[in-house]
Each structure stands twice: as structure tokens, then as C-alpha cells.
Scaffold this motif. Structure first.
Motif, PDB file in Angstrom:
ATOM      1  N   MET A   1      98.088 -73.445  98.680  1.00  0.00           N
ATOM      2  CA  MET A   1      97.391 -72.608  97.788  1.00  0.00           C
ATOM      3  C   MET A   1      96.008 -72.685  98.044  1.00  0.00           C
ATOM      4  N   THR A   2      95.484 -73.495  98.752  1.00  0.00           N
ATOM      5  CA  THR A   2      94.025 -73.491  99.041  1.00  0.00           C
ATOM      6  C   THR A   2      93.640 -72.408 100.047  1.00  0.00           C
ATOM      7  N   THR A   3      94.547 -72.380 100.935  1.00  0.00           N
ATOM      8  CA  THR A   3      94.170 -71.339 101.969  1.00  0.00           C
ATOM      9  C   THR A   3      93.904 -69.822 101.448  1.00  0.00           C
ATOM     10  N   PRO A   4      94.707 -69.312 100.543  1.00  0.00           N
ATOM     11  CA  PRO A   4      94.078 -67.993 100.095  1.00  0.00           C
ATOM     12  C   PRO A   4      92.556 -68.182  99.557  1.00  0.00           C
ATOM     13  N   LEU A   5      92.418 -69.227  99.016  1.00  0.00           N
ATOM     14  CA  LEU A   5      91.074 -69.476  98.437  1.00  0.00           C
ATOM     15  C   LEU A   5      89.802 -69.188  99.649  1.00  0.00           C
ATOM     16  N   ILE A   6      90.287 -70.163 100.660  1.00  0.00           N
ATOM     17  CA  ILE A   6      89.193 -70.041 101.870  1.00  0.00           C
ATOM     18  C   ILE A   6      89.181 -68.855 102.512  1.00  0.00           C
ATOM     19  N   ILE A   7      90.248 -68.136 102.711  1.00  0.00           N
ATOM     20  CA  ILE A   7      90.251 -66.547 103.046  1.00  0.00           C
ATOM     21  C   ILE A   7      89.485 -65.699 102.224  1.00  0.00           C
ATOM     22  N   GLN A   8      89.666 -65.828 100.944  1.00  0.00           N
ATOM     23  CA  GLN A   8      88.963 -65.004  99.870  1.00  0.00           C
ATOM     24  C   GLN A   8      87.510 -65.262  99.905  1.00  0.00           C
ATOM     25  N   ALA A   9      86.990 -66.741 100.136  1.00  0.00           N
ATOM     26  CA  ALA A   9      85.687 -67.003 100.321  1.00  0.00           C
ATOM     27  C   ALA A   9      84.996 -66.547 101.478  1.00  0.00           C
ATOM     28  N   ALA A  10      85.716 -66.553 102.693  1.00  0.00           N
ATOM     29  CA  ALA A  10      85.158 -65.970 103.918  1.00  0.00           C
ATOM     30  C   ALA A  10      84.905 -64.487 103.901  1.00  0.00           C
ATOM     31  N   GLU A  11      85.939 -63.834 102.947  1.00  0.00           N
ATOM     32  CA  GLU A  11      85.794 -62.361 103.107  1.00  0.00           C
ATOM     33  C   GLU A  11      84.583 -62.165 101.995  1.00  0.00           C
TER      34      GLU A  11
ATOM     35  N   GLU B   1      81.435 -62.487 104.215  1.00  0.00           N
ATOM     36  CA  GLU B   1      81.286 -61.430 104.987  1.00  0.00           C
ATOM     37  C   GLU B   1      80.796 -59.999 104.524  1.00  0.00           C
ATOM     38  N   ARG B   2      81.181 -59.927 103.557  1.00  0.00           N
ATOM     39  CA  ARG B   2      80.505 -58.653 102.472  1.00  0.00           C
ATOM     40  C   ARG B   2      79.200 -58.923 102.356  1.00  0.00           C
ATOM     41  N   LYS B   3      78.862 -60.029 101.571  1.00  0.00           N
ATOM     42  CA  LYS B   3      77.439 -60.577 101.335  1.00  0.00           C
ATOM     43  C   LYS B   3      76.436 -60.191 102.850  1.00  0.00           C
ATOM     44  N   SER B   4      76.962 -60.800 103.811  1.00  0.00           N
ATOM     45  CA  SER B   4      75.896 -60.546 105.119  1.00  0.00           C
ATOM     46  C   SER B   4      75.962 -59.379 105.404  1.00  0.00           C
ATOM     47  N   ALA B   5      76.880 -58.300 105.308  1.00  0.00           N
ATOM     48  CA  ALA B   5      76.712 -57.135 105.892  1.00  0.00           C
ATOM     49  C   ALA B   5      75.971 -56.218 104.888  1.00  0.00           C
TER      50      ALA B   5
END
Length: 193
Positions: A1-11, A14-18
Motif C-alpha cells: 500500500m505504501t508503494t502507490p503513495l511513493i509513486i504518486q509523490a514522485a510523480e 516531477e510535475r512541480k520541477s517541470a
């Protein structure tokens, strides 16, 4: 369950840095800064030319005669510029006196031969010498106390201080003594006449 949260935080990261990278604005700021630097440089250059025009009444600098006699002292170092005597910030730029350069000085009975690679050479006749001293600064150059050899001379009815720094600062004292002895001999001979 924590894996989708990590992926979502990484995405999201990435959007913010772009979104932060706005190349048009950055290039605009860089171009503006370069234009500002170019303007400041141009204004400094115009000021230098204007100062040269104001000092255009200074006659051509003397050149060394064919036979100057035997060398009493030699000095290798830097020429740091010339100013109106006693006014260490009033730089003289006319006739190339404002150009800093390497220098080779030779003191003879006829005067001081100033050889400057890459800049105009000049000669200070013995009769034009008014003295020498150690000082800490001249327009645009400040050193430790006694770090500059200042030679005072007359040219075109104007007293000029020219600043030199030897590669071996211990030589400065000998130059001050030699130039001062030449000027004292000249004034003593003049008073006896």
C-alpha cells in the motif's frame, strides 16, 4: 500500500520541477544582465575617453636620448599609472599614462627610462625629477604601506606622480635614495648659480 503513495509523490515532484523550468524567462534575464554589463562597460569606456580629452593639453612624452649614460639602477616590475601629484585618485590617462603594464626602469645620469612592453615607452629627464617616495596607493591600486615606488616629475608645467612596483620590493628604498640624491644635487647646483 505504501508503494502507490511513493509513486504518486514522485510523480507530483516531477510535475512541480517541470513547471519551475521556464527557459524563456531565464534567457530573458540572462540577456538583460548581459545588456546591462555591456552598457556599464560602454559608459566606463566613454568616461576614459572623456578624461583623455580633458587632459589632451599634456604634451607628448619625452623619449630616451641616444646616449643616456651608464645605468645606476635597474628595476623590473609593473607600472600602475600616473596621477596629478599629491592627488592619488586623479588618474592621468592622456598620452598612454593610464595604461598599466609590465615595465623595465633604468636610472641613469640623464634620467629614468621607462620601457613598457605593449604600451608607450617614455623617458623622465633628470631635470624633470622632483623626488621619489614609498607609498601604499595610486589610482586603482592599493597595497601595503611602502608597497609602491612613486616618482614625482614635471611635464608640461604639471607635476605628475607615477607609480611602480618592483618584482623585488626591497629595491624600492634604493630607488628613493638615488632619485632624491639626483634632485637634491640639481637644486643645490641651481641655488649656487
Amino acid at each position: 500500500m505504501t508503494t502507490p503513495l511513493i509513486i504518486q509523490a514522485a510523480e507530483e515532484a516531477e510535475r512541480k520541477s517541470a513547471e519551475v523550468t521556464d527557459w524563456a524567462a531565464r534567457l530573458g534575464w540572462v540577456a538583460g544582465l548581459l545588456l546591462f554589463i555591456a552598457l556599464v562597460y560602454w559608459l566606463m569606456r566613454q568616461g576614459w575617453k572623456w578624461r583623455g580629452e580633458l587632459q589632451s593639453g599634456l604634451p607628448e612624452l619625452p623619449v630616451a636620448p641616444e646616449d643616456t649614460g651608464e645605468a645606476r639602477l635597474r628595476l623590473s616590475g609593473r607600472y600602475h599609472g600616473s596621477t596629478t601629484a599629491g592627488q592619488w585618485l586623479d588618474r592621468i590617462v592622456a598620452r598612454g599614462l593610464g595604461n598599466r603594464s609590465r615595465t623595465e626602469l633604468t636610472l641613469t645620469g640623464a634620467g629614468i627610462d621607462v620601457v613598457r612592453p605593449g604600451a608607450a615607452d617614455f623617458f623622465i629627464p633628470a631635470g624633470a625629477l622632483r623626488g621619489a617616495r614609498l607609498d601604499k596607493g595610486i589610482a586603482g591600486k592599493v597595497l601595503t604601506e611602502g608597497g609602491l615606488l612613486i616618482v614625482t616629475w614635471e611635464h608640461g608645467g604639471r607635476l605628475i606622480d607615477s607609480g611602480f612596483r618592483s618584482d623585488r620590493a626591497a629595491e624600492h628604498t634604493a630607488w628613493v635614495e638615488a632619485v632624491d640624491s639626483m634632485t637634491k644635487n640639481d637644486t643645490t647646483e641651481g641655488a649656487a648659480r
